[in-house]
Design a protein around this motif. Sequence first.
Motif, PDB file in Angstrom:
ATOM      1  N   ALA A  98      10.283   4.686  16.435  1.00  0.00           N
ATOM      2  CA  ALA A  98       7.970   4.577  15.912  1.00  0.00           C
ATOM      3  C   ALA A  98       8.294   4.461  14.292  1.00  0.00           C
ATOM      4  O   ALA A  98       8.867   4.728  13.963  1.00  0.00           O
ATOM      5  CB  ALA A  98       8.016   5.359  16.664  1.00  0.00           C
ATOM      6  N   HIS A  99       7.572   3.343  13.503  1.00  0.00           N
ATOM      7  CA  HIS A  99       7.152   3.290  12.612  1.00  0.00           C
ATOM      8  C   HIS A  99       6.017   3.362  11.937  1.00  0.00           C
ATOM      9  O   HIS A  99       4.761   3.132  12.359  1.00  0.00           O
ATOM     10  CB  HIS A  99       7.951   1.625  11.506  1.00  0.00           C
ATOM     11  N   PRO A 100       5.849   4.090  10.808  1.00  0.00           N
ATOM     12  CA  PRO A 100       4.665   4.508  10.131  1.00  0.00           C
ATOM     13  C   PRO A 100       4.077   3.322   9.629  1.00  0.00           C
ATOM     14  O   PRO A 100       4.663   2.245   8.952  1.00  0.00           O
ATOM     15  CB  PRO A 100       4.456   5.066   8.975  1.00  0.00           C
ATOM     16  N   GLU A 101       2.237   2.704   9.452  1.00  0.00           N
ATOM     17  CA  GLU A 101       2.147   1.840   9.237  1.00  0.00           C
ATOM     18  C   GLU A 101       1.608   1.956   8.358  1.00  0.00           C
ATOM     19  O   GLU A 101       1.208   3.231   7.489  1.00  0.00           O
ATOM     20  CB  GLU A 101       0.842   1.163  10.122  1.00  0.00           C
ATOM     21  N   PRO A 102       1.053   0.833   6.635  1.00  0.00           N
ATOM     22  CA  PRO A 102       0.674   1.285   6.195  1.00  0.00           C
ATOM     23  C   PRO A 102       0.030   2.061   5.568  1.00  0.00           C
ATOM     24  O   PRO A 102      -0.639   2.818   5.184  1.00  0.00           O
ATOM     25  CB  PRO A 102       0.956   0.018   5.231  1.00  0.00           C
ATOM     26  N   GLY A 103      -1.338   1.382   6.450  1.00  0.00           N
ATOM     27  CA  GLY A 103      -2.861   2.061   5.946  1.00  0.00           C
ATOM     28  C   GLY A 103      -3.193   3.366   7.314  1.00  0.00           C
ATOM     29  O   GLY A 103      -4.452   3.131   7.522  1.00  0.00           O
ATOM     30  N   GLY A 104      -1.823   4.258   8.026  1.00  0.00           N
ATOM     31  CA  GLY A 104      -2.008   4.890   8.670  1.00  0.00           C
ATOM     32  C   GLY A 104      -1.996   4.370  10.490  1.00  0.00           C
ATOM     33  O   GLY A 104      -1.727   3.235  10.505  1.00  0.00           O
ATOM     34  N   GLY A 105      -0.873   5.144  10.892  1.00  0.00           N
ATOM     35  CA  GLY A 105      -0.523   5.159  12.112  1.00  0.00           C
ATOM     36  C   GLY A 105       0.551   4.505  12.722  1.00  0.00           C
ATOM     37  O   GLY A 105       0.957   4.611  11.910  1.00  0.00           O
ATOM     38  N   TYR A 106       0.783   4.087  13.995  1.00  0.00           N
ATOM     39  CA  TYR A 106       2.114   3.816  14.016  1.00  0.00           C
ATOM     40  C   TYR A 106       2.302   2.777  14.782  1.00  0.00           C
ATOM     41  O   TYR A 106       1.347   1.759  15.934  1.00  0.00           O
ATOM     42  CB  TYR A 106       2.705   5.148  14.531  1.00  0.00           C
ATOM     43  N   ARG A 107       3.019   2.160  14.979  1.00  0.00           N
ATOM     44  CA  ARG A 107       4.191   0.448  15.594  1.00  0.00           C
ATOM     45  C   ARG A 107       4.989   1.451  16.398  1.00  0.00           C
ATOM     46  O   ARG A 107       5.888   2.270  15.519  1.00  0.00           O
ATOM     47  CB  ARG A 107       4.706  -0.706  14.562  1.00  0.00           C
ATOM     48  N   VAL A 108       5.273   1.344  17.521  1.00  0.00           N
ATOM     49  CA  VAL A 108       5.558   1.906  18.614  1.00  0.00           C
ATOM     50  C   VAL A 108       6.829   0.748  19.634  1.00  0.00           C
ATOM     51  O   VAL A 108       5.770   0.394  19.702  1.00  0.00           O
ATOM     52  CB  VAL A 108       5.168   2.781  19.499  1.00  0.00           C
ATOM     53  N   PHE A 109       7.950   1.065  19.462  1.00  0.00           N
ATOM     54  CA  PHE A 109       8.687   0.299  20.120  1.00  0.00           C
ATOM     55  C   PHE A 109       9.640   0.962  21.462  1.00  0.00           C
ATOM     56  O   PHE A 109      10.193   1.898  20.834  1.00  0.00           O
ATOM     57  CB  PHE A 109       9.829  -0.515  19.403  1.00  0.00           C
ATOM     58  N   HIS A 120       9.858  -2.873  25.995  1.00  0.00           N
ATOM     59  CA  HIS A 120       8.746  -3.986  25.557  1.00  0.00           C
ATOM     60  C   HIS A 120       9.636  -5.054  24.090  1.00  0.00           C
ATOM     61  O   HIS A 120       8.510  -5.635  23.463  1.00  0.00           O
ATOM     62  CB  HIS A 120       7.523  -3.593  24.754  1.00  0.00           C
ATOM     63  N   GLY A 121      10.167  -4.077  24.472  1.00  0.00           N
ATOM     64  CA  GLY A 121      11.552  -5.540  23.046  1.00  0.00           C
ATOM     65  C   GLY A 121      11.058  -5.299  21.204  1.00  0.00           C
ATOM     66  O   GLY A 121      10.740  -4.248  21.837  1.00  0.00           O
ATOM     67  N   ASP A 122      11.038  -5.981  20.970  1.00  0.00           N
ATOM     68  CA  ASP A 122      10.343  -6.728  19.556  1.00  0.00           C
ATOM     69  C   ASP A 122       9.309  -6.727  19.752  1.00  0.00           C
ATOM     70  O   ASP A 122       8.208  -6.502  18.266  1.00  0.00           O
ATOM     71  CB  ASP A 122      11.133  -7.359  19.522  1.00  0.00           C
ATOM     72  N   ILE A 123       8.080  -6.501  21.329  1.00  0.00           N
ATOM     73  CA  ILE A 123       6.679  -6.234  20.927  1.00  0.00           C
ATOM     74  C   ILE A 123       5.878  -5.272  20.637  1.00  0.00           C
ATOM     75  O   ILE A 123       6.541  -4.325  21.182  1.00  0.00           O
ATOM     76  CB  ILE A 123       6.347  -7.198  22.184  1.00  0.00           C
ATOM     77  N   PRO A 124       5.645  -4.459  19.694  1.00  0.00           N
ATOM     78  CA  PRO A 124       5.277  -2.956  18.643  1.00  0.00           C
ATOM     79  C   PRO A 124       3.769  -2.769  20.057  1.00  0.00           C
ATOM     80  O   PRO A 124       3.056  -3.499  20.019  1.00  0.00           O
ATOM     81  CB  PRO A 124       4.902  -3.104  17.595  1.00  0.00           C
ATOM     82  N   ARG A 141      -3.158   4.315  16.583  1.00  0.00           N
ATOM     83  CA  ARG A 141      -3.550   5.142  15.513  1.00  0.00           C
ATOM     84  C   ARG A 141      -3.240   6.618  15.343  1.00  0.00           C
ATOM     85  O   ARG A 141      -2.993   7.407  13.965  1.00  0.00           O
ATOM     86  CB  ARG A 141      -5.726   5.332  15.395  1.00  0.00           C
ATOM     87  N   HIS A 142      -3.029   7.201  16.108  1.00  0.00           N
ATOM     88  CA  HIS A 142      -2.309   8.636  16.475  1.00  0.00           C
ATOM     89  C   HIS A 142      -1.100   8.578  18.045  1.00  0.00           C
ATOM     90  O   HIS A 142      -1.064   7.810  18.588  1.00  0.00           O
ATOM     91  CB  HIS A 142      -3.561   9.531  17.039  1.00  0.00           C
ATOM     92  N   LEU A 143      -0.352   9.020  17.037  1.00  0.00           N
ATOM     93  CA  LEU A 143       1.348   9.527  18.311  1.00  0.00           C
ATOM     94  C   LEU A 143       1.211  11.156  18.514  1.00  0.00           C
ATOM     95  O   LEU A 143       0.927  12.254  17.538  1.00  0.00           O
ATOM     96  CB  LEU A 143       2.645   9.089  17.509  1.00  0.00           C
ATOM     97  N   VAL A 144       1.791  11.347  19.701  1.00  0.00           N
ATOM     98  CA  VAL A 144       1.059  12.861  20.895  1.00  0.00           C
ATOM     99  C   VAL A 144       3.056  12.324  20.830  1.00  0.00           C
ATOM    100  O   VAL A 144       3.220  11.758  21.760  1.00  0.00           O
ATOM    101  CB  VAL A 144       0.007  13.030  21.272  1.00  0.00           C
ATOM    102  N   LEU A 145       3.767  13.785  20.068  1.00  0.00           N
ATOM    103  CA  LEU A 145       4.961  13.522  21.202  1.00  0.00           C
ATOM    104  C   LEU A 145       5.120  15.287  21.957  1.00  0.00           C
ATOM    105  O   LEU A 145       4.899  16.168  21.766  1.00  0.00           O
ATOM    106  CB  LEU A 145       6.056  14.401  20.205  1.00  0.00           C
ATOM    107  N   ALA A 146       4.972  14.060  22.973  1.00  0.00           N
ATOM    108  CA  ALA A 146       5.575  15.579  24.501  1.00  0.00           C
ATOM    109  C   ALA A 146       6.263  15.237  25.464  1.00  0.00           C
ATOM    110  O   ALA A 146       6.571  14.524  26.377  1.00  0.00           O
ATOM    111  CB  ALA A 146       3.819  15.270  24.836  1.00  0.00           C
ATOM    112  N   SER A 147       8.091  15.487  25.014  1.00  0.00           N
ATOM    113  CA  SER A 147       8.957  14.117  24.888  1.00  0.00           C
ATOM    114  C   SER A 147       9.911  15.665  26.178  1.00  0.00           C
ATOM    115  O   SER A 147      10.736  14.921  26.413  1.00  0.00           O
ATOM    116  CB  SER A 147       9.562  13.515  24.121  1.00  0.00           C
ATOM    117  N   GLY A 148       9.222  16.609  26.527  1.00  0.00           N
ATOM    118  CA  GLY A 148       9.910  18.119  26.047  1.00  0.00           C
ATOM    119  C   GLY A 148      10.618  18.669  26.279  1.00  0.00           C
ATOM    120  O   GLY A 148      10.932  18.423  24.605  1.00  0.00           O
TER     121      GLY A 148
END
Length: 419
Positions: A282-293, A297-301, A305-312
Motif C-alpha cells: 500500500a502506497h500513500p497518495e500525495p493528496g492523502g489516502g492510499y493505493r493498495v495492491f 488485483h495485480g497492478d490495478i490498485p 481515503r483511510h486504511l485500517v490494519l486489522a491483520s491479527g
Amino acid sequence: MKFDSLIIGGGLAGLVCGIRLAQGGHKTVIVSRGQSALHFASGGLDLLNRLPDGSPVNDLPSALAELARQAPQHPYTLIGAASVIRLARDAESLFTQSPLAMHGSLDTPHHSLTPLGKWHRTWLSPRHACRTIGSSQRVTVVGICGFLDIEPASIVDSLQREGVSCRQAELTLPVLDQLRDNPSEFRSVNIARVLDNDAQHNALLHELHQLARHSDLLILPACLGLDNPRIIANLQASIGCAIACVPTLPPSVPGIALHQALARYFRTLGGTVLVGDKVQQAHPEPGGGYRVFTANHGDIPLRARHLVLASGSFFSQGLVATRSGIQEPLFGLEVQDPGPRSQWYQADFFQPQPWQQFGVLADAALRPRKDGAPVADMFVIGGVLGGFDPIHLGCGGGVSVVTALHAADQILAHQEAPL
Ligand SMILES: Cc1cc2nc3c(=O)[nH]c(=O)nc-3n(C[C@H](O)[C@H](O)[C@H](O)COP(=O)(O)OP(=O)(O)OC[C@H]3O[C@@H](n4cnc5c(N)ncnc54)[C@H](O)[C@@H]3O)c2cc1C
C-alpha cells in the motif's frame, strides 16, 4: 476501484469496524486472506476478566483505572476508560439487537460452560451457549457417538460435583455413519453440515425427543446452526425441552457462525468483502489516502481515503517473528521491543507468556508509527496491536471490538470527501 475506507483483514476486528463504517455511510471494502481467529475460538467475547497482577475484575471502571497503572500500553489504557465503556455499550447494541443475536451486558457479566464443564466468565456469548443451570433442572449431556472433540463424561462429572442432577447420553444418528468411518472427517463443521440439512430434520428430532424424555435441559456439542441459525430454536420448540451448546475443539461452529453473521450483516449494509485476497503493498497518495495492491488485483490498485490494519496476531501473520525480532510485515510499523529472545516465553506453559503482548505500537487514536513519525490516514485495531495478553487478561474479543469501533468513529468524524 475507489473506497472511503479499506480494511486489511476480515476477522472480528475488521468486520466490526466495517459494519460501523458502513452504518455511517462509508463506502468500505474488507480485503481478507483467509480464516480468522474466530474459526478457532468459542464464539464468546470477553471484555476484561483479570488484571495483569492476576486479580479478578469485578467492577469495570475501577479495574480500567488499575489497568492504566499496571498496563500503560494496553489498548484500553490508550483509548481511556470512559471511551472503552461507551464503546463496549455500543458493541452490545450491535451484537444483541442486530441479526447477530448475542447475549450479554456490561452490567450483568455472566458465565458460559466450557468443554471441560467449567464456568468461564464472559461478556457476550452466542445465543444458545449454556449459561445457567437451575438447581431443579434435570440435565442430559449428549455426546455424538464416535465424535472425539468433546468429552461429555468430563462435563457430567464436573456438573455433578456442583450438585447438578446430570446424566450422559449419546446421539447415534445413522446418517452420520459415513463421516464416522473417517475420524479426521468427523469434525464439528462437517457434522453441522449434515445436522443443519432439512432432509435430516425428522431423524434428528426423533432422537432428541427420546433423549429429552426425562430432561429439562439437553447440553449438546456445538455441531448445529452453522448454515441454519434458527435450527436450535426450532428443535427446542418441537421437543419442548431447552437445548444449550458447548463449544468443541476447533474448528468452532459458533465462532464460524459469528464470523459468517458479521460478514453477512456488513454486506447487507452495502460493504464489499474480497475474500481469499491478500494485501501485498500500500502506497500513500500525495493528496492523502492510499493505493493498495492485492494478490488478485495485480497492478490495478484499490484506492481508499483511510486504511485500517486489522491483520491479527502471529496466528494470522499480522505479526511475524524472526530469530532476532518481531515485525509487522506489510508496512514495517513500529512494534514493541521484545527484548532478548530468551525472555519471549516462560518455561511453564500455564504462566502468562510475554510474546502474547508483542504487537504494533499505537497512540490514543490508534494511529501507528513508522521511522519515528505517526503514519497518516491509517489506524490499527484488534490482535495486531501490542500491549495486552488476551489469554491472561481474558480480553481478546473485547479489544478487537472496542478498538474497531474507536477507529471507525474517528474515521467517520473526519468526514473528508471521498477520492
Ligand atoms: C483458539 C482461540 C480461542 C479464543 N477464545 C476467545 C474467547 O473465549 N474470548 C475472547 O474474547 N477471545 C478469544 N480469542 C481471541 C479472539 O478470538 C481474537 O482476539 C480476535 O478474534 C482477533 O480478531 P482480529 O480480527 O484482530 O484478528 P484475526 O481474527 O486474526 O483476523 C485477522 C485477519 O486478517 C487476515 N490478514 C492478515 N494479513 C492479511 C493481508 N496482508 N491481507 C489480507 N488479509 C490479511 C487474516 O487472514 C485474518 O483473516 C480466542 C482466539 C483463539 C485463536
